[in-house]
Design a protein around this motif. Structure first.
Motif, PDB file in Angstrom:
ATOM      1  N   THR A  65      -5.957   4.328   8.183  1.00 21.14           N
ATOM      2  CA  THR A  65      -7.327   3.799   8.074  1.00 21.14           C
ATOM      3  C   THR A  65      -7.384   2.085   8.162  1.00 21.14           C
ATOM      4  OG1 THR A  65      -8.181   5.740   7.164  1.00 21.14           O
ATOM      5  CG2 THR A  65      -9.360   3.696   7.032  1.00 21.14           C
ATOM      6  N   MET A  69       0.736  -1.190   0.160  1.00 25.39           N
ATOM      7  CA  MET A  69      -0.153  -0.050  -0.070  1.00 25.39           C
ATOM      8  C   MET A  69       0.804   1.208  -0.101  1.00 25.39           C
ATOM      9  SD  MET A  69      -2.727   1.298   3.155  1.00 25.39           S
ATOM     10  CE  MET A  69      -4.256   0.186   2.226  1.00 25.39           C
ATOM     11  N   ASN A 122       0.384   8.985   6.480  1.00 22.60           N
ATOM     12  CA  ASN A 122      -0.532   8.348   5.178  1.00 22.60           C
ATOM     13  C   ASN A 122      -1.830   8.275   5.773  1.00 22.60           C
ATOM     14  OD1 ASN A 122      -1.585   6.586   3.374  1.00 22.60           O
ATOM     15  ND2 ASN A 122       0.333   6.655   2.491  1.00 22.60           N
ATOM     16  N   GLY A 149      -9.068   8.370   8.927  1.00 19.42           N
ATOM     17  CA  GLY A 149      -8.228   8.728   7.826  1.00 19.42           C
ATOM     18  C   GLY A 149      -8.303  10.155   7.759  1.00 19.42           C
ATOM     19  N   ALA A 166      -4.456   6.516   4.257  1.00 18.63           N
ATOM     20  CA  ALA A 166      -4.871   5.184   3.852  1.00 18.63           C
ATOM     21  C   ALA A 166      -4.300   4.156   4.665  1.00 18.63           C
ATOM     22  CB  ALA A 166      -4.477   4.919   2.296  1.00 18.63           C
TER      23      ALA A 166
END
Length: 250
Positions: A242, A226, A237, A249, A239
């Motif tokens: 989350t 990712m 980050n 996020g 993402a």
């Protein structure tokens, strides 16, 4: 530009309908400590097993110091400079601490023998093994049977055994697993001392240890990378926060 010590190009592994690693590409520089994190089932140990040769990848390429090793069996990869530790230590419990490391020294030197007596009678191998025990803080326990060691000491010993093969790449599979807080702090300090001496790939759930040690971090989710970056990059980050760190996020 320095060539990667370890390079993965589109590595995939499938178990029936399950894709465990999905087009994983990474380039890890010589001397780097690169952490791979992700939730349970993300494919982290599967990826290490493919690099080590314990699982055959279905697609892609695995290069060690510029040479393709993806078709080699595990013992030939060890001969090329790869070593690993495991979540559950794999040692010879009825032998002494020193004998375990001495055996690894002799294997690295290409010696063949049938009995432990051959290893015990080699003073040069003993001297080298003692140095590796000093490196991990176990020299005082050289004569202790492995079965009598504490869990954290067994982790230290497994690291000494891996180092005795003089690897260029060391795969560390959850070295903090099952350790107490004090033992974990000791292991972090030990790995910090080893940084730069050998390239390391660290799979670990202990985020404090990861952020304390890693030069870069790759986040694996559902078998795919990712994100890759510094500790600060990964923490920031949205993402990643989350999907893995369990934060909102926003």
């Amino acid at each position: 530009m320095t060539s990667p010590m370890l390079e993965l190009r589109g590595v995939c592994k499938r178990f029936g309908g399950l894709t465990a690693t999905d087009d994983v590409s990474l380039a890890i520089s010589p001397g780097e400590l690169h952490a791979i994190i992700g939730p349970n089932g993300a494919g982290k140990t599967t990826l290490l097993n493919q690099v080590a040769g314990e699982l055959r990848h279905d697609a892609g390429a695995i290069l060690l110091d510029g040479h393709e090793i993806g078709t080699l069996p595990p013992w030939e990869r060890v001969g090329r400079g790869l070593a690993r530790t495991f979540q559950i230590t794999q040692l010879l419990p009825d032998e002494t601490v020193l004998d375990n490391v001495t055996l690894a020294v002799q294997v690295q030197r290409g010696h063949s023998f049938r009995f432990f007596a051959d290893a015990r009678s080699d003073p040069d191998a003993h001297a080298q093994a003692t140095q590796f025990l000093q490196d991990v803080g176990l020299a005082a326990s050289a004569s202790v049977r492995v079965a009598d060691l504490a869990h954290g000491e067994r982790k230290q010993l497994e690291l000494a055994v891996a180092l005795a093969t003089r690897p260029s790449l060391l795969l560390l599979d959850e070295p903090m697993a099952g350790l107490s807080f004090v033992e974990s702090q000791h292991m972090v300090a030990l790995l910090r001392r080893l940084k730069g001496r050998v390239t390391m790939v660290l799979v670990e759930h202990d985020m404090d240890a990861v952020f304390a040690l890693a030069d870069r971090i790759s986040v694996l989710v559902y078998g795919r990378v990712m994100a890759t970056g510094s500790s600060d990059d990964v923490r920031a980050n949205p993402a990643v926060r989350t999907a893995y760190l369990g934060e909102d996020g926003d």
